[in-house]
Enzyme design. Structure first.
Site, PDB file in Angstrom:
ATOM      1  CG  ASP A  80      -1.849   1.204   1.281  1.00  0.00           C
ATOM      2  OD1 ASP A  80      -2.408   1.462   0.062  1.00  0.00           O
ATOM      3  OD2 ASP A  80      -2.127   1.715   2.438  1.00  0.00           O
ATOM      4  CD  GLU A 126      -5.358   1.228  -2.694  1.00  0.00           C
ATOM      5  OE1 GLU A 126      -6.304   0.765  -2.095  1.00  0.00           O
ATOM      6  OE2 GLU A 126      -4.753   2.159  -2.043  1.00  0.00           O
ATOM      7  CG  ASP A 186      -0.861   2.704   6.311  1.00  0.00           C
ATOM      8  OD1 ASP A 186      -1.063   3.762   5.244  1.00  0.00           O
ATOM      9  OD2 ASP A 186      -0.795   3.302   7.404  1.00  0.00           O
TER      10      ASP A 186
END
Length: 167
Positions: free
Chosen positions: A7, A67, A141
């Site tokens: 992330d 992502e 996260d």
């Protein structure tokens, strides 16, 4: 198969390494890369690149999942900075010949919860369930990175199932 979920962020990049074997998911390692706040952009990106290279070399994943950058019209600078972080991380994977997959947040939510509009709490609960954890990983996260890895593991499992059904 080992999967590294990432992330990306310039401030706190979450990562999680999972392993999938015979349909069972297992947490290998999870944490954050957090460059110092006083650093220049170049120094932060270098820290992220070095950090993820170390993780890749230590845990030898078969794939990295990152992502996709999401941009709100009101915050184009944030999207640009996120893209810098993502680029440094993806470059690290390229240096290690590690395949990279990117998923939109809605795709991850759908893979874990069944709907793309799921809440962060619902996704976190599914991460805990899928990895048989005692508590939700922190910070979020890390949870997001693990969710990416789980979504990819499920996609790979579904792809294998379709391949077997086609035979």
């Amino acid at each position: 198969m080992r999967i590294l979920g990432v992330d990306p962020s310039l401030y706190v990049t979450g990562y999680g390494v999972i392993e999938t074997k015979d349909g069972v998911l297992r947490l290998i390692e999870a944490g954050v890369l957090a460059p110092e706040r006083g650093q220049t952009l170049a120094e932060r990106l270098a820290d992220l690149q070095r950090g993820i290279l170390e993780i890749v070399k230590s845990f030898k994943p078969d794939a990295m999942v990152v992502e996709q950058v999401f941009s709100r019209g009101a915050f184009p600078r944030t999207a640009l900075l996120m893209a810098h972080a993502r680029g440094a991380l993806v470059c690290s994977a390229g240096l290690c010949s590690l395949p990279v997959f990117d998923y939109a947040a809605t795709r991850v939510k759908k893979a874990l919860v069944g709907r793309g509009a799921a809440t962060k709490e619902q996704v976190a609960a599914m991460v805990v369930h899928a990895l048989r954890l005692r508590s939700t990983p922190s910070p979020e996260d890390v949870t997001d990175a693990l969710a990416l890895a789980i979504a990819h593991a499920r996609r790979c499992s579904a792809d294998l199932g379709r391949g077997a059904a086609a035979r």
